[in-house]
Enzyme design. Structure first.
Site, PDB file in Angstrom:
ATOM      1  CB  CYS A  88      37.939  40.057  40.420  1.00 38.85           C
ATOM      2  SG  CYS A  88      38.501  41.740  40.517  1.00 38.85           S
ATOM      3  CD  GLU A  89      43.888  41.025  35.894  1.00 40.10           C
ATOM      4  OE1 GLU A  89      44.407  39.914  35.673  1.00 40.10           O
ATOM      5  OE2 GLU A  89      44.007  41.995  35.126  1.00 40.10           O
ATOM      6  CB  CYS A 159      35.010  42.846  43.718  1.00 38.51           C
ATOM      7  SG  CYS A 159      35.127  42.728  41.925  1.00 38.51           S
TER       8      CYS A 159
HETATM    9 ZN   LIG Z   1      37.176  43.285  41.190  1.00 36.96          ZN
END
Ligand SMILES: [Zn+2]
Length: 197
Positions: A88-89, A159
């Site tokens: 995930c960026e 996340c």
């Molecule tokens: Zn994320």
């Protein structure tokens, strides 16, 4: 991992010492003792891991599809359950799952393993799931000029992304449709039922 295997001249490989240095600095800044045994090799391990999970930067995803010609087949082709692992960026935290690709050829087809390579080239970098989905669809549309494309990506995110706190095990599903899939709910349903089997 097929395809993107030689990391020796990758950006990570060329900058290995600096990356190790900065990982070590982050460990210090979060309050760790970088001299304790468990952490001695961590900067080097993280860097080796980066070589693999960021290998996508070493290829142009638009170049990995070996396109061949087959005038005969104009029926729905589906490759499902292509496992991917991405980062995930927003948090540099992993997300992973399966991608499912369907397209209706109009003379050009791609080898099944090449579709997996495309997924790999798109996912082994900092990404968001929505963009992975649309990039795969757009590249297939550009390179194969099919009658239609549908891509569904499932992802589990480690996340708490912008969509709010998620419970462990919950999945995000994204889809992209191009061409005939846009106008035909029958075609979309056929694709969805085939990937569920
Ligand atoms: Zn994320």
């Amino acid at each position: 991992m097929a395809g993107v295997k030689d990391y020796s001249n990758s950006s990570v490989a060329r900058n290995r010492e600096q990356i190790e240095y900065h990982v070590r600095e982050i460990l210090k800044l979060i309050g760790e003792d970088v001299k304790r045994e468990g952490l001695l090799e961590t900067p080097a391990r993280v860097t080796r891991m980066y070589e693999e999970i960021f290998a996508g930067y070493e290829v142009d995803p638009r170049d990995v599809l070996g396109v061949t010609f087959d005038e005969q087949h104009e029926e729905l082709v589906i490759v499902k359950d292509i496992v991917y692992y991405s980062q995930c960026e927003h948090h540099m935290a992993p997300f992973f799952g399966k991608a499912h690709i369907g397209y209706i050829p109009s003379g050009k087809i791609a080898g099944l393993s090449k579709l997996a390579r495309l997924v790999e080239a798109v996912t082994r970098r900092l990404q968001v799931q929505e963009r992975i989905t649309s990039q795969i669809a757009d590249i297939l549309e550009e390179k194969l000029e099919p009658h239609g494309v549908m891509v569904v990506v499932e992802g589990e995110h480690l996340c708490m992304c912008s969509r709010g706190v998620k419970k462990p095990g919950s999945k995000t599903v994204t889809s992209a449709v191009r061409g005939q899939f846009r106008n035909s709910s029958t075609l979309r349903s056929e694709f969805l039922s085939l990937i569920k089997e």
